[in-house]
Write a protein that holds these residues in place. Structure first.
Motif, PDB file in Angstrom:
ATOM      1  N   ILE A  17       9.791  50.579  24.648  1.00 39.15           N
ATOM      2  CA  ILE A  17       9.229  51.775  24.270  1.00 39.15           C
ATOM      3  C   ILE A  17       9.861  52.150  22.933  1.00 39.15           C
ATOM      4  CG2 ILE A  17       8.655  54.117  24.483  1.00 39.15           C
ATOM      5  CD1 ILE A  17       8.867  53.891  27.492  1.00 39.15           C
ATOM      6  N   THR A  19      10.034  54.784  19.925  1.00 40.54           N
ATOM      7  CA  THR A  19       9.718  56.186  19.912  1.00 40.54           C
ATOM      8  C   THR A  19      10.267  56.643  18.226  1.00 40.54           C
ATOM      9  OG1 THR A  19      10.374  58.188  20.949  1.00 40.54           O
ATOM     10  CG2 THR A  19      12.096  56.752  21.050  1.00 40.54           C
ATOM     11  N   VAL A  28       5.494  57.964  21.269  1.00 40.58           N
ATOM     12  CA  VAL A  28       5.275  56.404  21.575  1.00 40.58           C
ATOM     13  C   VAL A  28       4.676  55.742  20.253  1.00 40.58           C
ATOM     14  CG1 VAL A  28       4.661  54.439  22.721  1.00 40.58           C
ATOM     15  CG2 VAL A  28       5.612  56.411  23.934  1.00 40.58           C
ATOM     16  N   THR A  37       0.955  56.770  18.769  1.00 43.76           N
ATOM     17  CA  THR A  37      -0.007  56.806  19.982  1.00 43.76           C
ATOM     18  C   THR A  37      -0.211  58.276  20.263  1.00 43.76           C
ATOM     19  OG1 THR A  37       1.528  56.927  21.606  1.00 43.76           O
ATOM     20  CG2 THR A  37       0.795  54.680  20.802  1.00 43.76           C
ATOM     21  N   ILE A  39       1.236  59.842  22.422  1.00 46.60           N
ATOM     22  CA  ILE A  39       1.816  60.129  23.526  1.00 46.60           C
ATOM     23  C   ILE A  39       3.114  60.352  23.721  1.00 46.60           C
ATOM     24  CG2 ILE A  39       2.056  58.895  25.891  1.00 46.60           C
ATOM     25  CD1 ILE A  39      -0.210  56.888  25.221  1.00 46.60           C
ATOM     26  N   ARG A  40       3.825  61.389  24.327  1.00 48.17           N
ATOM     27  CA  ARG A  40       4.866  61.792  24.373  1.00 48.17           C
ATOM     28  C   ARG A  40       5.756  60.770  25.144  1.00 48.17           C
ATOM     29  NH1 ARG A  40       2.633  67.019  24.841  1.00 48.17           N
ATOM     30  NH2 ARG A  40       3.558  68.343  23.067  1.00 48.17           N
ATOM     31  N   THR A  41       7.140  60.435  24.571  1.00 49.26           N
ATOM     32  CA  THR A  41       7.815  59.484  25.162  1.00 49.26           C
ATOM     33  C   THR A  41       8.104  59.388  26.698  1.00 49.26           C
ATOM     34  OG1 THR A  41       8.808  58.940  23.035  1.00 49.26           O
ATOM     35  CG2 THR A  41      10.088  57.913  24.957  1.00 49.26           C
ATOM     36  N   ASP A  43       6.596  61.317  28.835  1.00 53.35           N
ATOM     37  CA  ASP A  43       5.192  60.871  29.786  1.00 53.35           C
ATOM     38  C   ASP A  43       4.833  59.782  29.796  1.00 53.35           C
ATOM     39  OD1 ASP A  43       5.042  63.953  29.830  1.00 53.35           O
ATOM     40  OD2 ASP A  43       3.710  64.118  28.220  1.00 53.35           O
ATOM     41  N   TRP A  44       5.008  58.873  28.801  1.00 48.88           N
ATOM     42  CA  TRP A  44       4.501  57.504  28.925  1.00 48.88           C
ATOM     43  C   TRP A  44       5.491  56.514  29.820  1.00 48.88           C
ATOM     44  CZ3 TRP A  44       1.287  54.031  29.279  1.00 48.88           C
ATOM     45  CH2 TRP A  44       1.633  52.612  28.968  1.00 48.88           C
ATOM     46  N   GLN A  47       4.797  57.259  33.521  1.00 41.64           N
ATOM     47  CA  GLN A  47       3.594  56.288  33.603  1.00 41.64           C
ATOM     48  C   GLN A  47       3.867  54.848  33.904  1.00 41.64           C
ATOM     49  OE1 GLN A  47      -0.077  56.863  31.313  1.00 41.64           O
ATOM     50  NE2 GLN A  47       0.663  59.031  30.959  1.00 41.64           N
ATOM     51  N   VAL A  48       4.708  54.461  33.075  1.00 45.01           N
ATOM     52  CA  VAL A  48       5.237  53.163  33.123  1.00 45.01           C
ATOM     53  C   VAL A  48       5.880  52.795  34.269  1.00 45.01           C
ATOM     54  CG1 VAL A  48       6.841  51.356  31.907  1.00 45.01           C
ATOM     55  CG2 VAL A  48       5.339  52.508  30.510  1.00 45.01           C
TER      56      VAL A  48
END
Length: 139
Positions: A17, A19, A28, A37, A39-41, A43-44, A47-48
């Motif tokens: 990742i 960031t 991210v 993206t 997308i907050r790091t 949060d991603w 999910q990952v």
């Protein structure tokens, strides 16, 4: 990620990742750090983790290449938010930086490139330094 972890085992899968800190948060980036993206790091990463990798390689685009130290804040936040190892990347310039990322950033591992390639820090000397500072490491 899920298919690869299922086929090869989580221990074989490392998700990288990239960031960058901007607008008071970590986001991210993709394409070598060129595209945000939005997308907050954290949060991603959450999910990952649900997809089954064994580790996260976190590179701070703000710190990468600066030799001013790792991004302690996002590394610590991520280490506390997920239940798999976090490898810190970006910013190493001194042996103290490694000590800081393990103690204050809660990283499970840390990497660097140019300081080793150009022999600014010898790997064995770094290992001895970390061991002398009570950081578990193989010598």
């Amino acid at each position: 990620i899920k298919n690869l972890a299922g086929q090869f085992g989580s221990q074989c899968i490392v998700v990288a990742i990239d960031t960058k800190f901007e607008n008071n948060d970590w986001f991210v980036y993709i394409n070598g750090g060129r595209i945000n993206t939005n997308i907050r790091t954290i949060d991603w990463a959450k999910q990952v983790v649900d997809l089954g990798p064994g580790e996260i390689l976190l590179t701070s685009m703000n710190n990468d290449g600066t030799k001013k130290g790792f991004a302690l804040d996002i590394t610590k936040q991520l280490s506390e938010a997920i239940n798999i190892p976090v490898i810190a990347s970006g910013g190493a310039g001194t042996m103290e930086h490694f000590k800081e990322i393990f103690i204050n950033g809660n990283a499970d591992a840390a990497l660097a490139a140019s300081i080793f390639h150009y022999r600014e820090i010898e790997i064995q000397e770094l290992k001895k330094y970390l061991k002398n500072n009570k950081i578990e490491i193989r010598i």
